[in-house]
Design a protein around this motif. Structure first.
Motif, PDB file in Angstrom:
ATOM      1  N   ALA A  58       0.821  -1.213   0.000  1.00 58.95           N
ATOM      2  CA  ALA A  58       0.000   0.000   0.000  1.00 58.95           C
ATOM      3  C   ALA A  58       0.853   1.260   0.000  1.00 58.95           C
ATOM      4  O   ALA A  58       0.457   2.292  -0.549  1.00 58.95           O
ATOM      5  N   SER A  59       2.040   1.193   0.614  1.00 57.18           N
ATOM      6  CA  SER A  59       2.868   2.395   0.748  1.00 57.18           C
ATOM      7  C   SER A  59       3.951   2.499  -0.317  1.00 57.18           C
ATOM      8  O   SER A  59       4.593   3.531  -0.453  1.00 57.18           O
ATOM      9  N   GLY A  60       4.169   1.424  -1.064  1.00 57.64           N
ATOM     10  CA  GLY A  60       5.257   1.422  -2.022  1.00 57.64           C
ATOM     11  C   GLY A  60       4.884   2.071  -3.340  1.00 57.64           C
ATOM     12  O   GLY A  60       3.729   2.328  -3.651  1.00 57.64           O
ATOM     13  N   ARG A  61       5.929   2.325  -4.137  1.00 64.35           N
ATOM     14  CA  ARG A  61       5.748   2.952  -5.447  1.00 64.35           C
ATOM     15  C   ARG A  61       6.181   2.033  -6.578  1.00 64.35           C
ATOM     16  O   ARG A  61       6.263   2.459  -7.730  1.00 64.35           O
ATOM     17  N   THR A  62       6.478   0.788  -6.266  1.00 58.76           N
ATOM     18  CA  THR A  62       6.926  -0.140  -7.291  1.00 58.76           C
ATOM     19  C   THR A  62       5.849  -1.179  -7.562  1.00 58.76           C
ATOM     20  O   THR A  62       5.046  -1.514  -6.693  1.00 58.76           O
ATOM     21  N   ARG A  63       5.851  -1.694  -8.787  1.00 55.28           N
ATOM     22  CA  ARG A  63       4.919  -2.749  -9.157  1.00 55.28           C
ATOM     23  C   ARG A  63       5.528  -4.091  -8.749  1.00 55.28           C
ATOM     24  O   ARG A  63       6.623  -4.443  -9.189  1.00 55.28           O
ATOM     25  N   CYS A  64       4.818  -4.809  -7.912  1.00 61.45           N
ATOM     26  CA  CYS A  64       5.358  -6.044  -7.350  1.00 61.45           C
ATOM     27  C   CYS A  64       4.586  -7.257  -7.839  1.00 61.45           C
ATOM     28  O   CYS A  64       3.357  -7.228  -7.942  1.00 61.45           O
ATOM     29  N   ALA A  65       5.323  -8.317  -8.114  1.00 52.36           N
ATOM     30  CA  ALA A  65       4.730  -9.634  -8.265  1.00 52.36           C
ATOM     31  C   ALA A  65       4.921 -10.332  -6.922  1.00 52.36           C
ATOM     32  O   ALA A  65       6.043 -10.429  -6.422  1.00 52.36           O
ATOM     33  N   VAL A  66       3.840 -10.784  -6.319  1.00 54.33           N
ATOM     34  CA  VAL A  66       3.888 -11.366  -4.978  1.00 54.33           C
ATOM     35  C   VAL A  66       3.579 -12.856  -5.059  1.00 54.33           C
ATOM     36  O   VAL A  66       2.550 -13.252  -5.596  1.00 54.33           O
ATOM     37  N   LEU A  67       4.475 -13.671  -4.540  1.00 52.27           N
ATOM     38  CA  LEU A  67       4.254 -15.111  -4.441  1.00 52.27           C
ATOM     39  C   LEU A  67       4.108 -15.451  -2.964  1.00 52.27           C
ATOM     40  O   LEU A  67       4.988 -15.115  -2.159  1.00 52.27           O
ATOM     41  N   VAL A  68       3.015 -16.078  -2.611  1.00 53.55           N
ATOM     42  CA  VAL A  68       2.732 -16.396  -1.216  1.00 53.55           C
ATOM     43  C   VAL A  68       2.749 -17.906  -1.041  1.00 53.55           C
ATOM     44  O   VAL A  68       1.956 -18.620  -1.668  1.00 53.55           O
ATOM     45  N   ASN A  69       3.652 -18.383  -0.202  1.00 49.24           N
ATOM     46  CA  ASN A  69       3.764 -19.820   0.071  1.00 49.24           C
ATOM     47  C   ASN A  69       3.117 -20.114   1.419  1.00 49.24           C
ATOM     48  O   ASN A  69       3.456 -19.500   2.421  1.00 49.24           O
ATOM     49  N   ASP A  70       2.167 -21.037   1.415  1.00 43.77           N
ATOM     50  CA  ASP A  70       1.515 -21.451   2.657  1.00 43.77           C
ATOM     51  C   ASP A  70       1.697 -22.948   2.810  1.00 43.77           C
ATOM     52  O   ASP A  70       1.518 -23.708   1.860  1.00 43.77           O
ATOM     53  N   PHE A  71       2.068 -23.365   4.008  1.00 45.23           N
ATOM     54  CA  PHE A  71       2.270 -24.785   4.278  1.00 45.23           C
ATOM     55  C   PHE A  71       0.965 -25.557   4.180  1.00 45.23           C
ATOM     56  O   PHE A  71       0.949 -26.744   3.909  1.00 45.23           O
ATOM     57  N   GLY A  72      -0.152 -24.875   4.407  1.00 48.98           N
ATOM     58  CA  GLY A  72      -1.452 -25.536   4.412  1.00 48.98           C
ATOM     59  C   GLY A  72      -1.946 -25.896   3.027  1.00 48.98           C
ATOM     60  O   GLY A  72      -1.429 -25.471   1.999  1.00 48.98           O
ATOM     61  N   GLU A  73      -3.017 -26.710   3.004  1.00 45.78           N
ATOM     62  CA  GLU A  73      -3.611 -27.161   1.748  1.00 45.78           C
ATOM     63  C   GLU A  73      -4.252 -26.002   0.990  1.00 45.78           C
ATOM     64  O   GLU A  73      -4.269 -25.970  -0.238  1.00 45.78           O
ATOM     65  N   VAL A  74      -4.813 -25.037   1.726  1.00 49.51           N
ATOM     66  CA  VAL A  74      -5.449 -23.864   1.132  1.00 49.51           C
ATOM     67  C   VAL A  74      -4.625 -22.648   1.511  1.00 49.51           C
ATOM     68  O   VAL A  74      -4.276 -22.468   2.678  1.00 49.51           O
ATOM     69  N   ASN A  75      -4.324 -21.801   0.540  1.00 47.15           N
ATOM     70  CA  ASN A  75      -3.474 -20.641   0.806  1.00 47.15           C
ATOM     71  C   ASN A  75      -4.333 -19.474   1.268  1.00 47.15           C
ATOM     72  O   ASN A  75      -4.748 -18.628   0.477  1.00 47.15           O
ATOM     73  N   ILE A  76      -4.597 -19.431   2.577  1.00 51.07           N
ATOM     74  CA  ILE A  76      -5.396 -18.350   3.151  1.00 51.07           C
ATOM     75  C   ILE A  76      -4.678 -17.020   3.030  1.00 51.07           C
ATOM     76  O   ILE A  76      -5.274 -15.984   2.739  1.00 51.07           O
ATOM     77  N   ASP A  77      -3.367 -17.018   3.248  1.00 57.91           N
ATOM     78  CA  ASP A  77      -2.603 -15.763   3.208  1.00 57.91           C
ATOM     79  C   ASP A  77      -2.709 -15.079   1.849  1.00 57.91           C
ATOM     80  O   ASP A  77      -2.825 -13.863   1.763  1.00 57.91           O
ATOM     81  N   ALA A  78      -2.661 -15.851   0.757  1.00 60.71           N
ATOM     82  CA  ALA A  78      -2.763 -15.253  -0.577  1.00 60.71           C
ATOM     83  C   ALA A  78      -4.113 -14.578  -0.764  1.00 60.71           C
ATOM     84  O   ALA A  78      -4.224 -13.524  -1.395  1.00 60.71           O
ATOM     85  N   ALA A  79      -5.166 -15.171  -0.191  1.00 56.68           N
ATOM     86  CA  ALA A  79      -6.498 -14.584  -0.310  1.00 56.68           C
ATOM     87  C   ALA A  79      -6.620 -13.281   0.471  1.00 56.68           C
ATOM     88  O   ALA A  79      -7.498 -12.465   0.189  1.00 56.68           O
ATOM     89  N   LEU A  80      -5.740 -13.085   1.453  1.00 56.79           N
ATOM     90  CA  LEU A  80      -5.813 -11.896   2.294  1.00 56.79           C
ATOM     91  C   LEU A  80      -4.880 -10.779   1.841  1.00 56.79           C
ATOM     92  O   LEU A  80      -4.776  -9.759   2.505  1.00 56.79           O
ATOM     93  N   ILE A  81      -4.195 -10.978   0.712  1.00 58.53           N
ATOM     94  CA  ILE A  81      -3.364  -9.912   0.159  1.00 58.53           C
ATOM     95  C   ILE A  81      -4.259  -8.911  -0.563  1.00 58.53           C
ATOM     96  O   ILE A  81      -5.073  -9.283  -1.401  1.00 58.53           O
ATOM     97  N   LYS A  82      -4.109  -7.650  -0.250  1.00 56.89           N
ATOM     98  CA  LYS A  82      -4.932  -6.611  -0.872  1.00 56.89           C
ATOM     99  C   LYS A  82      -4.576  -6.445  -2.352  1.00 56.89           C
ATOM    100  O   LYS A  82      -3.485  -6.791  -2.795  1.00 56.89           O
ATOM    101  N   SER A  83      -5.532  -5.891  -3.097  1.00 59.80           N
ATOM    102  CA  SER A  83      -5.280  -5.574  -4.497  1.00 59.80           C
ATOM    103  C   SER A  83      -4.145  -4.559  -4.589  1.00 59.80           C
ATOM    104  O   SER A  83      -4.044  -3.652  -3.765  1.00 59.80           O
ATOM    105  N   HIS A  84      -3.293  -4.728  -5.606  1.00 58.81           N
ATOM    106  CA  HIS A  84      -2.169  -3.804  -5.767  1.00 58.81           C
ATOM    107  C   HIS A  84      -1.806  -3.746  -7.232  1.00 58.81           C
ATOM    108  O   HIS A  84      -2.354  -4.483  -8.065  1.00 58.81           O
ATOM    109  N   ASP A  85      -0.906  -2.857  -7.587  1.00 58.97           N
ATOM    110  CA  ASP A  85      -0.516  -2.640  -8.972  1.00 58.97           C
ATOM    111  C   ASP A  85       0.495  -3.695  -9.390  1.00 58.97           C
ATOM    112  O   ASP A  85       1.669  -3.437  -9.630  1.00 58.97           O
ATOM    113  N   GLY A  86       0.029  -4.919  -9.469  1.00 56.04           N
ATOM    114  CA  GLY A  86       0.901  -6.034  -9.793  1.00 56.04           C
ATOM    115  C   GLY A  86       0.072  -7.303  -9.837  1.00 56.04           C
ATOM    116  O   GLY A  86      -1.049  -7.301 -10.312  1.00 56.04           O
TER     117      GLY A  86
END
Length: 316
Positions: free
Chosen positions: A29-57
């Protein structure tokens, strides 16, 4: 033909419940760069990825296993697709799983010419890290996370006294005397660019030991139901879950409330709050992902505890 400059890679690690996803959302939210974000979750369902806000990437999910244990085809294929999209992203950020070793993921940048390792960041909960580094269940995992990081970030400053904060710093410095430690707070969010480290020699990676087989040391559990919880019975159920369950996280419905809630439990502490993101993956269904030690009781036993907190299923 001019070769494109390598893309900076930042890896964010930290034990379960340290606040990695919250930090990542604030950085995006505070950055000025376009990021590709890869979220690794040990669980079967990647809850953390679902909780990432929309961003310019873009945000991509790496679920059902620990990437650091096996840099397999799924991870490499995902990374390859990102690198093929030349010019679309200014930076790649990988959020390691809570039981993962972020350095093992970061090593890919030392042998891939299209990447430049910009930094390995480990987040630590200031209220818990002093005990976690020596914890019988997760201590070795926590210590390994700090072993090769470039900076340690202390989160949850508002939950500790000055004395406890110094104890947290001392605990980290016992593991890594030379590591830089900084604080993160709501009014002082660091920028991704400050995580840069000195360039490493290309095609050279520090040797790593055998490490921990996270698939053998930890176990995942997924709880799915169509329905809702009674709030009071849920409180009793969470309190009855076994101590081998280290984390439980995900969306759920609470009877009588309109908006889904996000349940987060770390050790014996838990919260129930509305999501701060709008995401179609957050549905009316209950989807909770748990991570525990290898001796975590069977799924059926865990399911039965939470089933006791259910009320009538939602109407179709």
């Amino acid at each position: 033909m001019t070769q494109s400059a390598p893309i900076p890679l930042t890896v964010i690690g930290g034990v379960l419940g340290a606040g990695k996803t919250t930090l990542l959302n604030r950085l995006l939210a505070s950055g000025r760069t376009r990021c590709a974000v890869l979220v690794n979750d040990f669980g079967e369902v990647n809850i953390d990825a679902a909780l990432i806000k929309s961003h310019d990437g873009t945000t991509m999910s790496l679920a059902n296993g620990c990437v650091c244990c096996s840099i397999g085809s799924g991870f490499l294929d995902t990374l390859g697709r990102l690198l093929d999209e030349t010019g679309r992203f200014d930076r790649i950020v990988i959020e390691a799983s809570g039981v993962g070793d972020p350095w093992r993921i970061a090593e890919i940048a030392l042998v891939e010419p299209a990447l430049r390792l910009d930094g390995v960041v480990v987040l630590a909960d200031a209220s818990r890290i002093a005990t976690l580094v020596d914890d019988r269940q997760v201590g070795e995992t926590v210590r390994n996370q700090f072993a090769r990081c470039d900076v340690a970030l202390l989160s949850k400053r508002d939950l500790v006294t000055d004395t406890q904060l110094e104890a947290a710093r001392a605990a980290i410095h016992l593991v890594r005397p030379d590591v830089r430690i900084e604080l993160v707070s709501p009014d002082a969010v660091p920028d991704l660019a400050m995580f840069g480290c000195r360039p490493a020699a290309r095609f050279r990676a520090d040797p790593v030991g055998e490490g921990i087989d996270h698939e053998a040391e930890f176990r995942r559990w997924t709880y799915r139901r169509n329905g809702s919880f009674d709030r009071n019975r849920l409180a009793a159920a969470v309190g009855a879950l076994p101590p081998q369950l280290l984390r439980l996280k995900g969306p759920c419905r609470i009877d009588g409330e309109v908006q889904p809630q996000i349940l987060q439990m770390v050790s014996r502490s838990w919260t129930l709050l509305p999501p701060d993101v709008s995401n179609e993956q957050i549905t009316d269904a209950i989807t909770l992902v748990g991570v525990g030690t290898a001796d975590l009781p069977a799924d059926g036993e865990l399911d039965a505890i939470l089933d006791g907190a259910l009320v009538a299923p939602l109407a179709a």
